[in-house]
Design a protein around this motif. Structure first.
Motif, PDB file in Angstrom:
ATOM      1  N   TRP A  35     -36.319  -3.264 -19.201  1.00 43.85           N
ATOM      2  CA  TRP A  35     -36.811  -3.926 -20.411  1.00 43.85           C
ATOM      3  C   TRP A  35     -36.580  -5.423 -20.389  1.00 43.85           C
ATOM      4  O   TRP A  35     -36.494  -6.060 -21.446  1.00 43.85           O
ATOM      5  N   ILE A  36     -36.499  -6.024 -19.217  1.00 45.57           N
ATOM      6  CA  ILE A  36     -36.165  -7.441 -19.105  1.00 45.57           C
ATOM      7  C   ILE A  36     -37.110  -8.333 -19.915  1.00 45.57           C
ATOM      8  O   ILE A  36     -36.680  -9.274 -20.581  1.00 45.57           O
ATOM      9  N   PHE A  37     -38.390  -8.027 -19.898  1.00 48.37           N
ATOM     10  CA  PHE A  37     -39.353  -8.858 -20.626  1.00 48.37           C
ATOM     11  C   PHE A  37     -39.325  -8.571 -22.127  1.00 48.37           C
ATOM     12  O   PHE A  37     -39.609  -9.452 -22.939  1.00 48.37           O
ATOM     13  N   GLN A  38     -38.972  -7.348 -22.488  1.00 48.26           N
ATOM     14  CA  GLN A  38     -38.895  -7.005 -23.899  1.00 48.26           C
ATOM     15  C   GLN A  38     -37.616  -7.566 -24.530  1.00 48.26           C
ATOM     16  O   GLN A  38     -37.640  -8.014 -25.679  1.00 48.26           O
ATOM     17  N   ASN A  39     -36.527  -7.553 -23.778  1.00 44.03           N
ATOM     18  CA  ASN A  39     -35.273  -8.124 -24.279  1.00 44.03           C
ATOM     19  C   ASN A  39     -35.469  -9.551 -24.764  1.00 44.03           C
ATOM     20  O   ASN A  39     -35.080  -9.927 -25.878  1.00 44.03           O
ATOM     21  N   TYR A 159     -46.649  -9.145  -7.307  1.00 46.06           N
ATOM     22  CA  TYR A 159     -45.393  -9.279  -6.556  1.00 46.06           C
ATOM     23  C   TYR A 159     -44.179  -9.167  -7.471  1.00 46.06           C
ATOM     24  O   TYR A 159     -43.217  -8.459  -7.170  1.00 46.06           O
ATOM     25  N   THR A 160     -44.218  -9.854  -8.595  1.00 45.09           N
ATOM     26  CA  THR A 160     -43.074  -9.847  -9.514  1.00 45.09           C
ATOM     27  C   THR A 160     -42.851  -8.462 -10.095  1.00 45.09           C
ATOM     28  O   THR A 160     -41.725  -7.944 -10.100  1.00 45.09           O
ATOM     29  N   ALA A 161     -43.919  -7.839 -10.584  1.00 47.29           N
ATOM     30  CA  ALA A 161     -43.798  -6.524 -11.209  1.00 47.29           C
ATOM     31  C   ALA A 161     -43.283  -5.485 -10.212  1.00 47.29           C
ATOM     32  O   ALA A 161     -42.374  -4.699 -10.522  1.00 47.29           O
ATOM     33  N   TRP A 162     -43.867  -5.476  -9.007  1.00 46.66           N
ATOM     34  CA  TRP A 162     -43.457  -4.491  -8.012  1.00 46.66           C
ATOM     35  C   TRP A 162     -41.993  -4.666  -7.627  1.00 46.66           C
ATOM     36  O   TRP A 162     -41.233  -3.691  -7.536  1.00 46.66           O
ATOM     37  N   LEU A 237     -46.167  -0.313 -17.964  1.00 45.46           N
ATOM     38  CA  LEU A 237     -46.638  -1.461 -18.750  1.00 45.46           C
ATOM     39  C   LEU A 237     -45.542  -2.482 -18.971  1.00 45.46           C
ATOM     40  O   LEU A 237     -45.833  -3.675 -19.131  1.00 45.46           O
ATOM     41  N   ASN A 238     -44.294  -2.045 -19.007  1.00 49.74           N
ATOM     42  CA  ASN A 238     -43.174  -2.968 -19.204  1.00 49.74           C
ATOM     43  C   ASN A 238     -43.105  -4.004 -18.095  1.00 49.74           C
ATOM     44  O   ASN A 238     -42.668  -5.147 -18.335  1.00 49.74           O
ATOM     45  N   PHE A 239     -43.547  -3.654 -16.880  1.00 46.70           N
ATOM     46  CA  PHE A 239     -43.578  -4.589 -15.762  1.00 46.70           C
ATOM     47  C   PHE A 239     -44.980  -5.136 -15.499  1.00 46.70           C
ATOM     48  O   PHE A 239     -45.141  -6.302 -15.153  1.00 46.70           O
ATOM     49  N   GLU A 240     -45.986  -4.285 -15.627  1.00 47.71           N
ATOM     50  CA  GLU A 240     -47.359  -4.652 -15.268  1.00 47.71           C
ATOM     51  C   GLU A 240     -48.004  -5.601 -16.282  1.00 47.71           C
ATOM     52  O   GLU A 240     -48.743  -6.508 -15.908  1.00 47.71           O
ATOM     53  N   ALA A 241     -47.761  -5.336 -17.544  1.00 47.76           N
ATOM     54  CA  ALA A 241     -48.454  -6.074 -18.616  1.00 47.76           C
ATOM     55  C   ALA A 241     -47.484  -6.378 -19.756  1.00 47.76           C
ATOM     56  O   ALA A 241     -47.704  -5.975 -20.898  1.00 47.76           O
ATOM     57  N   PRO A 242     -46.400  -7.102 -19.464  1.00 43.91           N
ATOM     58  CA  PRO A 242     -45.377  -7.294 -20.506  1.00 43.91           C
ATOM     59  C   PRO A 242     -45.872  -8.057 -21.721  1.00 43.91           C
ATOM     60  O   PRO A 242     -45.497  -7.708 -22.852  1.00 43.91           O
ATOM     61  N   ASN A 246     -45.815  -6.349 -25.327  1.00 44.21           N
ATOM     62  CA  ASN A 246     -45.012  -6.955 -26.385  1.00 44.21           C
ATOM     63  C   ASN A 246     -45.849  -7.272 -27.620  1.00 44.21           C
ATOM     64  O   ASN A 246     -45.406  -7.060 -28.757  1.00 44.21           O
ATOM     65  N   ASN A 247     -47.047  -7.760 -27.408  1.00 42.96           N
ATOM     66  CA  ASN A 247     -47.915  -8.095 -28.539  1.00 42.96           C
ATOM     67  C   ASN A 247     -48.312  -6.852 -29.327  1.00 42.96           C
ATOM     68  O   ASN A 247     -48.329  -6.870 -30.564  1.00 42.96           O
ATOM     69  N   VAL A 248     -48.654  -5.786 -28.612  1.00 44.55           N
ATOM     70  CA  VAL A 248     -49.053  -4.547 -29.283  1.00 44.55           C
ATOM     71  C   VAL A 248     -47.891  -3.995 -30.116  1.00 44.55           C
ATOM     72  O   VAL A 248     -48.063  -3.592 -31.267  1.00 44.55           O
TER      73      VAL A 248
END
Length: 253
Positions: A35-39, A159-162, A237-242, A246-248
């Motif tokens: 959850w790094i991007f959600q945090n 690259y980042t997500a993977w 989606l947490n990695f692919e489309a953060p 998050n917006n949704v």
């Protein structure tokens, strides 16, 4: 590092920010780092609780299968320790089963279900996953799944997500993964319990997520359900489309 001891298990958790409590429950072979991007996004407005499920990350690896009910009991213990009694729960993959079990027993304010399950998945591929993980390690399992087309193109081409997913996989113990899978495959079918959920519920799938076929069961049984499909992405989606995720979630909250 904050840990809580619950009966026979030690659970690692982090609590960031302040405000209404958001509790994030990660995917199989995940951790609080899933959850790094959600945090970062939600802790500016909410109290964000992330934790490692038993057998995952920094939490205890116990030598028996972890039932969904065990995970739900751990969550209850953690929230009681933090004095939270009406959380907004956000679950992903196996985390959605835990969220469902919790929500059918205890009070929640709202539910967010990402890449949701309502019952145990097809066991056949998981027997092979466990064999690979216990024989060759978690990184080998991730690479096997990538080579066999089990991750979306949006994930493996980013690259980042993977590499974030790969890092989380590598930090998990193969035995913890084995027992988590064994418990997952014993999950009950929650379809008959979904009608007990009368809280506002957001169901999110990537358009390329094979689990999106489950949406119809949720639509038929949860009265206050909102469905959102994020086009062009898969299960993670947490990695692919953060940003999109998050917006949704933010708009729903």
């Amino acid at each position: 590092m904050p840990f809580i001891i619950l009966d026979d298990v030690r659970i690692y958790y982090e609590n960031l920010g302040s405000g209404r409590p958001l509790v994030f429950i990660h995917h199989l072979a995940g951790s609080f780092k899933s959850w790094i991007f959600q945090n970062k996004y939600f802790s500016s407005k909410y109290s964000v609780i992330v934790y490692d499920l038993r057998g995952h990350g920094r939490s205890s690896v116990l030598n028996y299968p972890y039932l969904i009910e065990d995970h739900s009991k751990d969550l209850k213990g953690l929230l009681e320790y933090l004095r939270i009694d009406n959380p907004i729960i956000i679950g992903h993959s196996i985390g959605t089963l835990i969220a469902l079990d919790y929500a059918t027993k205890f009070n929640v304010e709202k539910l967010v279900l990402i890449g949701a399950l309502y019952k145990a998945p097809d066991p056949d591929p998981y027997y092979n996953y466990v064999r690979i993980a216990t024989s060759f390690g978690m990184e080998a399992l991730a690479e096997y799944r990538r080579l066999h087309g089990e991750f979306s193109e949006a994930l493996i081409s980013n690259y980042t997500a993977w590499n974030l997913l790969l890092q989380v996989y590598k930090e998990n113990n193969p035995l913890g993964y084995k027992y988590a899978v064994e418990g997952l495959l014993k999950s009950k079918d929650y379809s008959n319990d979904l009608s007990k959920i009368d809280e506002d519920t957001l169901l999110i799938y990537g358009s390329e997520d094979k689990l999106s076929k489950n949406a119809e069961i949720f639509k038929q049984n949860i009265s206050k359900l909102k469905l959102n499909i994020i086009s062009g992405y898969g299960h993670f989606l947490n990695f692919e489309a953060p940003e999109e995720l998050n917006n949704v979630i933010s708009n729903f909250l």
